[in-house]
Design a protein around this motif. Structure first.
Motif, PDB file in Angstrom:
ATOM      1  N   ASP A  27      -1.967  -6.737   3.881  1.00  0.00           N
ATOM      2  CA  ASP A  27      -2.985  -6.299   2.930  1.00  0.00           C
ATOM      3  C   ASP A  27      -2.330  -5.743   1.675  1.00  0.00           C
ATOM      4  OD1 ASP A  27      -5.768  -5.452   2.151  1.00  0.00           O
ATOM      5  OD2 ASP A  27      -4.812  -3.483   2.293  1.00  0.00           O
ATOM      6  N   SER A  28      -2.754  -6.226   0.518  1.00  0.00           N
ATOM      7  CA  SER A  28      -2.106  -5.847  -0.734  1.00  0.00           C
ATOM      8  C   SER A  28      -2.277  -4.361  -1.033  1.00  0.00           C
ATOM      9  CB  SER A  28      -2.675  -6.683  -1.887  1.00  0.00           C
ATOM     10  OG  SER A  28      -4.074  -6.492  -2.024  1.00  0.00           O
ATOM     11  N   TYR A  29      -3.438  -3.793  -0.716  1.00  0.00           N
ATOM     12  CA  TYR A  29      -3.666  -2.367  -0.978  1.00  0.00           C
ATOM     13  C   TYR A  29      -2.775  -1.498  -0.092  1.00  0.00           C
ATOM     14  CZ  TYR A  29      -7.709  -3.818  -3.710  1.00  0.00           C
ATOM     15  OH  TYR A  29      -8.520  -4.392  -4.649  1.00  0.00           O
ATOM     16  N   PHE A  30      -2.566  -1.931   1.139  1.00  0.00           N
ATOM     17  CA  PHE A  30      -1.654  -1.187   2.013  1.00  0.00           C
ATOM     18  C   PHE A  30      -0.224  -1.306   1.506  1.00  0.00           C
ATOM     19  CE2 PHE A  30       1.252  -0.926   5.642  1.00  0.00           C
ATOM     20  CZ  PHE A  30       0.928   0.335   6.127  1.00  0.00           C
ATOM     21  N   SER A  31       0.144  -2.480   1.012  1.00  0.00           N
ATOM     22  CA  SER A  31       1.487  -2.663   0.456  1.00  0.00           C
ATOM     23  C   SER A  31       1.717  -1.728  -0.724  1.00  0.00           C
ATOM     24  CB  SER A  31       1.694  -4.121   0.028  1.00  0.00           C
ATOM     25  OG  SER A  31       1.636  -4.999   1.131  1.00  0.00           O
ATOM     26  N   LEU A  33       0.053   1.074  -1.434  1.00  0.00           N
ATOM     27  CA  LEU A  33       0.060   2.455  -0.951  1.00  0.00           C
ATOM     28  C   LEU A  33       1.406   2.799  -0.324  1.00  0.00           C
ATOM     29  CD1 LEU A  33      -1.390   5.133  -0.240  1.00  0.00           C
ATOM     30  CD2 LEU A  33      -2.146   4.020   1.885  1.00  0.00           C
ATOM     31  N   SER A  34       1.951   1.894   0.476  1.00  0.00           N
ATOM     32  CA  SER A  34       3.234   2.146   1.125  1.00  0.00           C
ATOM     33  C   SER A  34       4.341   2.334   0.109  1.00  0.00           C
ATOM     34  CB  SER A  34       3.586   0.985   2.063  1.00  0.00           C
ATOM     35  OG  SER A  34       2.603   0.824   3.058  1.00  0.00           O
ATOM     36  N   VAL A 184      -4.044   5.074  -5.884  1.00  0.00           N
ATOM     37  CA  VAL A 184      -3.914   4.059  -4.835  1.00  0.00           C
ATOM     38  C   VAL A 184      -4.486   4.515  -3.491  1.00  0.00           C
ATOM     39  CG1 VAL A 184      -1.910   3.052  -5.972  1.00  0.00           C
ATOM     40  CG2 VAL A 184      -1.564   4.775  -4.188  1.00  0.00           C
ATOM     41  N   VAL A 185      -4.495   5.826  -3.210  1.00  0.00           N
ATOM     42  CA  VAL A 185      -5.060   6.288  -1.935  1.00  0.00           C
ATOM     43  C   VAL A 185      -6.561   5.996  -1.862  1.00  0.00           C
ATOM     44  CG1 VAL A 185      -5.578   8.316  -0.519  1.00  0.00           C
ATOM     45  CG2 VAL A 185      -3.284   8.004  -1.466  1.00  0.00           C
ATOM     46  N   TRP A 188      -7.125   2.218  -1.514  1.00  0.00           N
ATOM     47  CA  TRP A 188      -6.877   1.693  -0.170  1.00  0.00           C
ATOM     48  C   TRP A 188      -8.000   2.067   0.788  1.00  0.00           C
ATOM     49  CZ3 TRP A 188      -5.225   4.618   4.337  1.00  0.00           C
ATOM     50  CH2 TRP A 188      -4.974   3.803   5.445  1.00  0.00           C
ATOM     51  N   GLY A 192      -9.153  -1.451   1.031  1.00  0.00           N
ATOM     52  CA  GLY A 192      -8.097  -1.996   1.887  1.00  0.00           C
ATOM     53  C   GLY A 192      -8.625  -2.684   3.128  1.00  0.00           C
ATOM     54  N   TYR A 196      -1.889  -5.266   8.623  1.00  0.00           N
ATOM     55  CA  TYR A 196      -0.700  -4.433   8.517  1.00  0.00           C
ATOM     56  C   TYR A 196       0.537  -5.262   8.869  1.00  0.00           C
ATOM     57  CZ  TYR A 196      -4.222  -0.769   8.538  1.00  0.00           C
ATOM     58  OH  TYR A 196      -5.302   0.013   8.231  1.00  0.00           O
TER      59      TYR A 196
END
Length: 288
Positions: A27-31, A33-34, A184-185, A188, A192, A196
């Motif tokens: 997932d791009s939003y998780f990427s 955020l990470s 970004v939080v 997501w 998001g 994962y």
């Protein structure tokens, strides 16, 4: 300039890693955020919280724009455009850099705008693959990403000019990532998905992108931005195009038009030489 060259090479590898190992699988939003969270953790131990309030808020605004909002526009653009179209439309960033910097200083320097436009031409030579009929909305979304990236780096450069300090920049830079996290939080949490990383390799790539490309990379890029003129900064925004293609060709053996790569790269290098050799020299001569 060495900082900008180093980060250009760093990001050239990073784009290939994203395309090969993460795109469509995580997932791009998780990427995003990470990457931002890891970068924030990297600089948290060095952060000196006692800063002028305007400086701290300004650094957070730069991070929110250059990392947070920019990524939201950028990832959305891939839903509207083909990859070649996204790459084509990103080449306008150098023009935004020069115009925003001059606007903040209430002046206009056509020389820097000319060399930035020349860098845009070089990138277009490399990446122009034709356009589809329905691309106007996608064009607008990519320009939103370009503007945010330009605003962030120019804002950081101007901010450090107005708040000079003897302490190293890395003791302030944590605020940059805090600002990005504020964007970004929520993104997501609201947008998001549940894709994962499923392999050790994917987690390793995310770890490298967070600590290396986002953490070290954005710090050195912005630090480098404070040490060059606006024209050089604008041009280096497009140096990533030939560098990224060359890395992709040499390591992953993807197709690339070598004559166009050479010609476009030569135009970008010529614009950098013109900026550093002619306009900078002319500026010194006028002062003398």
């Amino acid at each position: 300039m060495p900082y900008l060259v180093f980060v250009t090479l760093l990001w050239a590898f990073s784009f290939s890693l994203i395309g090969v190992y993460l795109a469509g699988a995580v997932d791009s939003y998780f990427s995003v955020l990470s990457r931002v969270a890891l970068a924030a953790l990297l600089f948290a131990p060095f952060l000196r919280w006692r800063q002028p309030p305007r400086l701290a808020l300004g650094l957070m605004a730069c991070g929110a724009l250059q990392l947070g909002v920019m990524y939201l526009f950028y990832y959305q653009s891939f839903l509207l455009l083909t990859v070649p179209e996204v790459l084509i439309f990103t080449v306008l960033t150098p023009v935004y850099v020069t115009l925003i910097y001059d606007l903040l200083h209430r002046r206009f320097r056509p020389g820097y705008l000319f060399t930035a436009a020349l860098a845009v031409l070089g990138a277009l030579v490399i990446r122009f693959d034709g356009l589809t009929d329905d691309y106007l909305l996608g064009f607008a979304v990519v320009q939103g990403a370009n503007l945010c990236f330009a605003l962030g780096q120019v804002g950081y450069k101007v901010l450090l000019e107005r708040y000079p300090a003897d302490e190293p920049q890395h003791k302030r830079f944590g605020y940059f990532y805090l600002g990005a996290l504020l964007v970004v939080v929520p993104a997501w949490l609201l947008l998001g998905g549940d894709r994962y990383p499923a392999t050790t390799l994917q987690w390793s790539v995310l770890l490298w992108l967070g600590l290396g490309a986002s953490g070290l990379g954005y710090f050195l890029w912005n630090k480098g931005a404070t040490r060059v003129n606006a024209g050089a900064l604008a041009i280096m925004n497009n140096a990533l195009v030939p560098a990224g293609l060359l890395v992709n060709l040499l390591i992953w053996n993807r197709d690339a038009d070598l004559p166009r790569l050479a010609l476009g790269g030569a135009i970008i290098l010529a614009s950098l030489w013109l900026n550093e050799g002619w306009f900078s020299t002319s500026k010194v001569s006028r002062k003398g």
